[in-house]
Each structure stands twice: as C-alpha cells, then as structure tokens.
Design a protein around this motif. Structure first.
Motif, PDB file in Angstrom:
ATOM      1  N   ARG A 117      39.495  53.858  45.678  1.00 14.68           N
ATOM      2  CA  ARG A 117      39.432  52.887  44.587  1.00 14.68           C
ATOM      3  C   ARG A 117      40.626  51.958  44.689  1.00 14.68           C
ATOM      4  NH1 ARG A 117      40.104  53.565  37.999  1.00 14.68           N
ATOM      5  NH2 ARG A 117      42.084  54.524  38.609  1.00 14.68           N
ATOM      6  N   LEU A 118      40.366  50.668  44.597  1.00 19.42           N
ATOM      7  CA  LEU A 118      41.386  49.663  44.361  1.00 19.42           C
ATOM      8  C   LEU A 118      40.798  48.757  43.289  1.00 19.42           C
ATOM      9  CD1 LEU A 118      44.214  48.739  45.324  1.00 19.42           C
ATOM     10  CD2 LEU A 118      43.052  47.028  46.720  1.00 19.42           C
ATOM     11  N   GLN A 119      41.409  48.757  42.122  1.00 20.86           N
ATOM     12  CA  GLN A 119      40.790  48.094  40.972  1.00 20.86           C
ATOM     13  C   GLN A 119      40.725  46.578  41.165  1.00 20.86           C
ATOM     14  OE1 GLN A 119      43.563  50.766  39.597  1.00 20.86           O
ATOM     15  NE2 GLN A 119      42.698  50.862  37.531  1.00 20.86           N
ATOM     16  N   LEU A 120      39.566  46.035  40.922  1.00 19.13           N
ATOM     17  CA  LEU A 120      39.306  44.611  41.115  1.00 19.13           C
ATOM     18  C   LEU A 120      39.143  43.857  39.802  1.00 19.13           C
ATOM     19  CD1 LEU A 120      36.668  44.877  43.996  1.00 19.13           C
ATOM     20  CD2 LEU A 120      39.099  44.295  44.233  1.00 19.13           C
ATOM     21  N   HIS A 121      39.294  44.544  38.690  1.00 20.01           N
ATOM     22  CA  HIS A 121      38.967  43.891  37.421  1.00 20.01           C
ATOM     23  C   HIS A 121      39.997  42.811  37.068  1.00 20.01           C
ATOM     24  CE1 HIS A 121      41.332  47.507  36.408  1.00 20.01           C
ATOM     25  NE2 HIS A 121      41.791  46.859  35.366  1.00 20.01           N
ATOM     26  N   TRP A 122      39.445  41.704  36.626  1.00 16.18           N
ATOM     27  CA  TRP A 122      40.221  40.545  36.211  1.00 16.18           C
ATOM     28  C   TRP A 122      39.657  40.058  34.889  1.00 16.18           C
ATOM     29  CZ3 TRP A 122      39.660  35.595  34.602  1.00 16.18           C
ATOM     30  CH2 TRP A 122      40.794  34.767  34.609  1.00 16.18           C
ATOM     31  N   HIS A 123      40.534  39.649  33.992  1.00 19.60           N
ATOM     32  CA  HIS A 123      40.115  39.230  32.649  1.00 19.60           C
ATOM     33  C   HIS A 123      40.983  38.056  32.218  1.00 19.60           C
ATOM     34  CE1 HIS A 123      39.130  39.588  28.332  1.00 19.60           C
ATOM     35  NE2 HIS A 123      38.124  40.362  28.705  1.00 19.60           N
ATOM     36  N   GLN A 159      35.454  48.617  40.090  1.00 20.50           N
ATOM     37  CA  GLN A 159      35.888  48.405  38.711  1.00 20.50           C
ATOM     38  C   GLN A 159      35.995  46.914  38.445  1.00 20.50           C
ATOM     39  OE1 GLN A 159      38.899  51.105  37.490  1.00 20.50           O
ATOM     40  NE2 GLN A 159      39.195  50.171  35.491  1.00 20.50           N
ATOM     41  N   VAL A 160      35.028  46.386  37.693  1.00 24.86           N
ATOM     42  CA  VAL A 160      34.956  44.957  37.398  1.00 24.86           C
ATOM     43  C   VAL A 160      34.471  44.756  35.964  1.00 24.86           C
ATOM     44  CG1 VAL A 160      34.530  44.195  39.772  1.00 24.86           C
ATOM     45  CG2 VAL A 160      32.588  44.833  38.316  1.00 24.86           C
ATOM     46  N   PHE A 161      34.750  43.575  35.436  1.00 26.63           N
ATOM     47  CA  PHE A 161      34.213  43.157  34.145  1.00 26.63           C
ATOM     48  C   PHE A 161      32.885  42.423  34.345  1.00 26.63           C
ATOM     49  CE2 PHE A 161      38.677  43.536  32.669  1.00 26.63           C
ATOM     50  CZ  PHE A 161      38.467  44.244  31.478  1.00 26.63           C
ATOM     51  N   ALA A 162      32.196  42.199  33.244  1.00 27.84           N
ATOM     52  CA  ALA A 162      30.872  41.576  33.298  1.00 27.84           C
ATOM     53  C   ALA A 162      30.903  40.223  34.000  1.00 27.84           C
ATOM     54  CB  ALA A 162      30.307  41.421  31.888  1.00 27.84           C
ATOM     55  N   MET A 187      32.754  48.282  31.938  1.00 30.71           N
ATOM     56  CA  MET A 187      33.834  47.918  31.025  1.00 30.71           C
ATOM     57  C   MET A 187      33.423  46.876  29.977  1.00 30.71           C
ATOM     58  SD  MET A 187      37.326  48.399  33.117  1.00 30.71           S
ATOM     59  CE  MET A 187      37.452  46.799  33.866  1.00 30.71           C
ATOM     60  N   LEU A 188      32.493  47.269  29.117  1.00 28.98           N
ATOM     61  CA  LEU A 188      32.117  46.436  27.973  1.00 28.98           C
ATOM     62  C   LEU A 188      33.332  46.331  27.051  1.00 28.98           C
ATOM     63  CD1 LEU A 188      29.997  44.953  26.251  1.00 28.98           C
ATOM     64  CD2 LEU A 188      29.330  47.184  25.325  1.00 28.98           C
ATOM     65  N   ASP A 189      33.843  45.126  26.870  1.00 27.95           N
ATOM     66  CA  ASP A 189      35.123  44.951  26.177  1.00 27.95           C
ATOM     67  C   ASP A 189      34.984  44.361  24.782  1.00 27.95           C
ATOM     68  OD1 ASP A 189      34.310  42.465  27.092  1.00 27.95           O
ATOM     69  OD2 ASP A 189      36.328  41.787  27.607  1.00 27.95           O
ATOM     70  N   GLY A 190      33.774  44.332  24.231  1.00 28.10           N
ATOM     71  CA  GLY A 190      33.574  43.829  22.878  1.00 28.10           C
ATOM     72  C   GLY A 190      32.135  44.021  22.446  1.00 28.10           C
ATOM     73  N   ASP A 197      25.387  40.733  25.754  1.00 27.71           N
ATOM     74  CA  ASP A 197      24.345  40.122  26.587  1.00 27.71           C
ATOM     75  C   ASP A 197      24.847  39.852  28.002  1.00 27.71           C
ATOM     76  OD1 ASP A 197      22.591  40.178  24.475  1.00 27.71           O
ATOM     77  OD2 ASP A 197      22.780  38.050  23.976  1.00 27.71           O
ATOM     78  N   GLU A 198      26.079  39.348  28.120  1.00 31.17           N
ATOM     79  CA  GLU A 198      26.639  39.093  29.451  1.00 31.17           C
ATOM     80  C   GLU A 198      26.781  40.394  30.236  1.00 31.17           C
ATOM     81  OE1 GLU A 198      30.437  36.758  31.464  1.00 31.17           O
ATOM     82  OE2 GLU A 198      30.748  37.881  29.596  1.00 31.17           O
ATOM     83  N   TRP A 199      27.220  41.446  29.572  1.00 30.92           N
ATOM     84  CA  TRP A 199      27.373  42.759  30.204  1.00 30.92           C
ATOM     85  C   TRP A 199      26.026  43.299  30.679  1.00 30.92           C
ATOM     86  CZ3 TRP A 199      25.895  47.477  27.553  1.00 30.92           C
ATOM     87  CH2 TRP A 199      26.294  48.651  28.213  1.00 30.92           C
ATOM     88  N   ILE A 200      24.994  43.190  29.847  1.00 32.61           N
ATOM     89  CA  ILE A 200      23.668  43.688  30.238  1.00 32.61           C
ATOM     90  C   ILE A 200      23.125  42.887  31.415  1.00 32.61           C
ATOM     91  CG2 ILE A 200      21.260  43.921  29.498  1.00 32.61           C
ATOM     92  CD1 ILE A 200      22.319  44.609  26.701  1.00 32.61           C
TER      93      ILE A 200
END
Length: 299
Positions: A117-123, A159-162, A187-190, A197-200
């Motif tokens: 694992r190398l986390q790729l999530h960006w927000h 590991q990513v966000f929507a 990682m649904l953040d809200g 909807d974006e996450w789905i």
C-alpha cells in the motif's frame, strides 16, 4: 458464521512512527492523542479474539519508506512470537526506480507478505491529503512498479477519494492480472446528497473492473463515532455494486479506538449485514478476505 477475519488492522511501536513520536501532526482521522502509544500484538489479539476474530491482516502503518524492509522483518518476529498477523501488506516508495527490488527483498523476508500500500488519496482539504496531487497514479515510474506486482503475485491496496475514482478505474483496468483492494470503501467523507452521489458513481466505475474488491473499513474516519446509518449505507451500496464475494470487513484498529472499543464496532457491522443471507455474511466477514489475502498459506 463460525469466525471473523479482520482484513485491516495495525499494530505499532511508537518509536517507529514519526507522526506518533514527535509533535502532533494533522491526520485524516483527527486528533489522535489516545493512540500515541505502543499498540502491540498481545493487546490487539486479546481484543480481537474476544470479539470472535480468528485471523487478521496487518496493513502498513507508514513507517519511513527507507525502513519498509525493516517493517517486514519486525512483523516476521511478531508472527513468530504470536502467530499473528496471518498476512501482511507492506509499503515501498513506488515513485522510486528501486521499488521493485525493495518489494522482492520484502518477499524474501517472509511469505506472509501479500501486497503493498502507498496511499494515493488527495483532497481539497489539506488535512485529508496523503498524495501530493490527485493523479499520482498516472506517474510512469509508479506504473512500472505496479507492473512488478503481477510477478510477485501481490495485490495493491488502493486508497482514493470519490473524485479520483475515474482515474482509478482506468488505472486498475491497465493491470488486469493484479487485484486492487479499495480501502475504506472509497472514503465517503460526507453525507450531502451530492457527495454521496459522486461516491456511488465512482464506486460503480470501479465495480465494473473485475480485479477490484472493496474493504468495509474506516467508517469512523470523518465522523469520529460508530455511525450505524453510515455503516448501513456503505454496506448496502457496496454489496449492491460489488456483490458479497468482492466485499470484506476490517476493523482499522487501533485508529477506530480513538472513538470506540472493538465490540460496538463489530456489532454495528453485524447489524448492517443482518438483512443479507448467511452466505453473504460469510463472504464479508471471512471468505472474501481469506481468498484475497491467501490466508492459511503462510507460516
């Protein structure tokens, strides 16, 4: 259902983790003073077995990347002493030219290693970021190192966000021989309708790729509590899109320990799975993780 497999937990020594040993650094899960201490195998095993957990998968805890082989050596010792964990996901600097050699050295240390694992999530919110940009998965060196996973027979913990999931779907499609495990169910953040909807939509894109499985973990990350409606939503959405054979549960302990003990967390996920067949429950709580991580094949 006879047992539970924890597909995502951490143990650690404080001295190995700069973010636990130095000044408080903002983390995605918020203030973490209660877990700024050693959390070693005996404590985790006692908590896990009391909840019916019989097997576990250790996920890397962001040791300094230059010590990524040391992390695997330490886990070999932990396993020799305790029999836990039953599988390990390590890390490596996948943006460096020598990462494939590092992973081969990890594989030579112990057959417990199943992936990286190398986390790729960006927000947009800096405290939620790990990667330096949202599209780091398109880096050529990174992709060359991901290509090495097929020869190792390893998986990649994604590991990513929507907002990154369109790129992620194209990324995993480029490596059909490698299994990708979507961490924390994307990682649904809200809970705003547009956020959900974006996450789905993003999950649907990833679910179209047969080499993606999803991990039902970390749902306290942004709400800092055991939130039954949120857990119910995540469970229902993931099982609908991926099917139970591509879903698995994990505790994310001790991070979730900031706001809960393990028994209420396990109970919340069991409540969420009650509407489903015993076969589906067996998939989520045991069978999928055993298959994906090859549990029982290393000693």
């Amino acid at each position: 259902m006879t047992d539970l497999v924890d597909a995502h937990h951490h143990i650690w020594r404080r001295r190995d983790l700069p973010w636990l040993s130095g000044e408080m650094v903002p983390r995605i899960f918020g203030p973490y003073e209660p877990i700024r201490r050693d959390y070693l195998a005996p404590e985790y095993i006692a908590e896990a077995t009391a909840c019916g957990i019989t097997s576990s998968v250790y996920i890397q805890t962001n040791w300094p990347l230059e010590r990524s082989v040391d992390e695997i050596r330490w886990l070999r010792e932990v396993h020799a002493e305790s029999g836990w964990p039953m599988a390990v996901v390590g890390s490596a600097d996948l943006f460096a030219e020598g990462a494939a050699d590092v992973m081969r050295r990890q594989a030579a240390v112990t057959p417990l290693v199943r992936g990286v694992r190398l986390q790729l999530h960006w927000h947009e919110r800096p405290e939620f970021r790990f990667a330096s940009a949202p599209d780091r998965m398109n880096d050529p060196t990174f992709r060359r190192n991901i290509a090495a996973l097929a020869d190792l027979g390893w998986l990649f913990e994604l590991q990513v966000f929507a907002g990154q999931m369109d790129d992620a779907a194209a990324f995993v499609a480029a490596f059909p021989e490698t299994t990708f495990v979507l961490v924390h169910a994307g990682m649904l953040d809200g809970r705003a309708p547009s956020t959900v909807d974006e996450w789905i939509r993003g999950l649907r894109r990833l679910a179209e790729q047969p080499n993606v499985v999803v991990k039902l973990t970390g749902q306290g990350t942004f709400v800092h509590r055991v939130d039954q409606p949120l857990i119910d939503l995540v469970t229902a959405t993931c099982l609908e899109l991926f099917g139970s054979a591509r879903c698995m549960w994990g505790s994310n302990f001790p991070v979730e320990k900031i706001w809960t003990e393990l028994p209420p967390l396990v109970s919340a996920w069991k409540r969420a799975l009650r509407p489903y067949t015993s076969d589906a429950q067996e998939d989520v709580f045991s069978r999928t993780a055993r298959r994906v991580y090859g549990l029982g094949t290393a000693s």
